[in-house]
Design an enzyme around this catalytic site. Sequence first.
Site, PDB file in Angstrom:
ATOM      1  N   ARG A 169     -11.717  -3.995   8.458  1.00  0.00           N
ATOM      2  CA  ARG A 169     -12.182  -2.958   7.525  1.00  0.00           C
ATOM      3  C   ARG A 169     -13.703  -2.821   7.480  1.00  0.00           C
ATOM      4  O   ARG A 169     -14.263  -2.393   6.476  1.00  0.00           O
ATOM      5  CB  ARG A 169     -11.632  -3.212   6.112  1.00  0.00           C
ATOM      6  CG  ARG A 169     -10.118  -3.210   6.024  1.00  0.00           C
ATOM      7  CD  ARG A 169      -9.506  -1.866   6.394  1.00  0.00           C
ATOM      8  NE  ARG A 169      -8.058  -1.948   6.412  1.00  0.00           N
ATOM      9  CZ  ARG A 169      -7.323  -2.253   7.485  1.00  0.00           C
ATOM     10  NH1 ARG A 169      -7.915  -2.479   8.660  1.00  0.00           N
ATOM     11  NH2 ARG A 169      -6.005  -2.318   7.422  1.00  0.00           N
ATOM     12  N   SER A 218      -5.947   1.312  -1.361  1.00  0.00           N
ATOM     13  CA  SER A 218      -6.058  -0.111  -1.685  1.00  0.00           C
ATOM     14  C   SER A 218      -7.447  -0.419  -2.232  1.00  0.00           C
ATOM     15  O   SER A 218      -8.459  -0.061  -1.622  1.00  0.00           O
ATOM     16  CB  SER A 218      -5.793  -0.963  -0.443  1.00  0.00           C
ATOM     17  OG  SER A 218      -4.468  -0.770   0.002  1.00  0.00           O
ATOM     18  N   GLU A 236     -12.212  -3.318  -1.250  1.00  0.00           N
ATOM     19  CA  GLU A 236     -12.197  -2.490  -0.044  1.00  0.00           C
ATOM     20  C   GLU A 236     -12.856  -1.155  -0.348  1.00  0.00           C
ATOM     21  O   GLU A 236     -13.529  -0.585   0.490  1.00  0.00           O
ATOM     22  CB  GLU A 236     -10.752  -2.275   0.424  1.00  0.00           C
ATOM     23  CG  GLU A 236     -10.628  -1.471   1.698  1.00  0.00           C
ATOM     24  CD  GLU A 236      -9.218  -1.462   2.258  1.00  0.00           C
ATOM     25  OE1 GLU A 236      -8.775  -0.386   2.698  1.00  0.00           O
ATOM     26  OE2 GLU A 236      -8.559  -2.516   2.264  1.00  0.00           O
TER      27      GLU A 236
END
EC number: 1.3.1.98
Length: 305
Positions: free
Chosen positions: A175, A225, A295
């Site tokens: 990520r 998320s 995130e």
Amino acid sequence: MMEEVFRELQEADIGRTAWKEPLSKHTTWKIGGPADILIEPEGIKALQKAMNIITARNVPWRAVGRGSNLLVDDSGIEGVVIKLGRNMEYMEEEEMQIRAGAGFSFIKLATILSKKGYSGLEFAGGIPGTVGGAVFMNAGAHGSDMSDIVVKAHVLYPDGSLVCLTNEELAFSYRTSILQKERAVVCEAVLALREGDKEVVVEEMKKHKDYRRNTQPWNYPCAGSVFRNPLPDHAGALIEQSGLKGYRHGGARISEQHANFIVNVDNAEATDVTAIIKHVQHTVQERYGITMQTEVEIVERSENG
């Protein structure tokens, strides 16, 4: 001073230029105060022109796509917000390589290419956001991510230089990419796909879309998320096991459907979401000794630039 910058950007005819526009209109959480200036450049040359003005004036700036991974402070964002949207939504094909503008909807691109029988983007089924954001965040799901298919990306640096970065130079990891450390804007990306069985690819895409629809709370404004998975653990499982499903603060709530989602159920403000984030971090740290990292990108007014 910002009024002068606004006039200069308007006179440069770079595309839409707005003053004090609420960013709640530009984030999937429907949260966020005003940007001093919001611009939507008409293309890469217009973006370069705007960047030259912004840099010369030493004004803070930030690029956004569809705002699907962003929590903007209630006081808004200082300086210039560069929105890469419809004006940079283009796609070109050359054999199995796809050149896509940073503003192209990621899920729309994946859907179009799956119907052509192109394989490699099946994991994108249901992932919101833009191609630029997907490269920036190394978006992924179901064991695949952008690092598997990006050949190169053209990025614009604050000095106005347009640079081509290879997959290796983008330094992808979970990520993240080098672009989260360097100040640059993704303008377009070249993706390498494979020829697949059209029916199989479409079915795989549909399966991922259905899975997201059935397991994630897209009936409320949200940002996907919220926490990164602290591998080998999963953020949603840790939050659920901590008894936090349904925990609410103000107009925001941890989803009953998926614990790694915070939903805007009643005109939530950024302070509501940050209060929940801090509560989750404290609770999981106390219970499991695990540090939960977000995130989603949290933007406070003083941090811009």
